[in-house]
Write a protein that holds these residues in place. Structure first.
Motif, PDB file in Angstrom:
ATOM      1  N   ALA A 178       0.861  -1.193   0.000  1.00  0.00           N
ATOM      2  CA  ALA A 178       0.000   0.000   0.000  1.00  0.00           C
ATOM      3  C   ALA A 178       0.889   1.231   0.000  1.00  0.00           C
ATOM      4  O   ALA A 178       1.889   1.266   0.722  1.00  0.00           O
ATOM      5  N   CYS A 228      -2.540   7.000  -5.035  1.00  0.00           N
ATOM      6  CA  CYS A 228      -2.552   5.924  -4.039  1.00  0.00           C
ATOM      7  C   CYS A 228      -2.803   4.583  -4.721  1.00  0.00           C
ATOM      8  O   CYS A 228      -3.404   4.518  -5.799  1.00  0.00           O
ATOM      9  N   ARG A 251      -3.246   0.060  -3.613  1.00  0.00           N
ATOM     10  CA  ARG A 251      -3.104  -1.099  -2.738  1.00  0.00           C
ATOM     11  C   ARG A 251      -2.756  -2.309  -3.604  1.00  0.00           C
ATOM     12  O   ARG A 251      -3.395  -2.534  -4.633  1.00  0.00           O
TER      13      ARG A 251
END
Length: 221
Positions: A82, A102, A104
């Protein structure tokens, strides 16, 4: 170009994306006074609008302190499972906004998400569109992402218009809490086929082998 000792120690600090007079680069501690001033500047034309960030209501000193803690915490947690890259948006030497990217489990999912804000006196002249286009170019053309996700409050026509100009398409809705407010969000998604790239060349610097490994992007291209 002279070696950057700090970027050698922490590769995200060397990452930047430039197009014309606009540069996105990962914020360093030297940028934090300007960052603190940014989040004390006026960001919203209507401070009571449903989409205004819940943290905006906090005392300015608390808002600044918590914002710095947020940046430091994201640095400490960055790894292949992450990560969140907090880019400052610079027009020349002036910090005018922030653009996050971002993911994950990026190596397997190849999905990114993003969020952004821009000071009010920099809005209305295409900067918001360009900074989001730049982050998509980084994600799709350099990291090998296959999907980018974002969202905006239902009724936030300006933000959703920028999304369309970047190549995002509607992707359903969801409901979240923004502080104590119930907020319905329009989800949007873009792919390498739908993304709208800037007319001018985009230059990415600092995407080293070490940084690719840190982001889980070393085997996806």
């Amino acid at each position: 170009m002279d070696p950057d000792p700090l970027a050698e120690l922490y590769p995200p600090f060397g990452l930047s994306v430039t197009c014309g007079g606009l540069t996105l680069r990962v914020l360093r501690d030297a940028d934090l006074p300007a960052y603190a001033e940014l989040i004390s500047a006026r960001l919203f034309a209507d401070a009571d609008a449903p989409h205004v960030f819940a943290w905006w209501d906090r005392d300015p000193a608390v808002r600044q302190r918590e914002a710095l803690q947020f940046l430091w915490s994201r640095r400490a947690r960055l790894g292949p499972d992450a990560w969140e890259l907090p880019f400052g948006v610079f027009e020349g030497d002036r910090l005018i906004g922030c653009q996050d990217l971002c993911a994950r489990d990026f190596a397997r999912r190849r999905v990114v998400s993003s969020g952004s804000y821009l000071r009010l006196d920099a809005q209305g002249r295409g900067v918001g569109t360009l900074m989001r286009q730049l982050i998509l170019v980084l994600a799709f053309d350099h990291l090998g992402a296959l999907r980018a996700e974002s969202s905006a409050a239902v009724g936030n026509a300006a933000s959703l218009a920028v999304s369309r100009h970047c190549g995002y398409r509607p992707d359903g809705t969801r409901v979240e809490l923004n502080g104590e407010r119930r907020l319905e969000l329009q989800r949007v998604a873009a792919t390498p086929e739908t993304v709208v790239r800037p007319a001018e060349p985009v230059v990415v610097r600092g995407l080293t082998t070490e940084l690719r490994r840190q982001l889980g992007a070393d085997e996806v291209l």
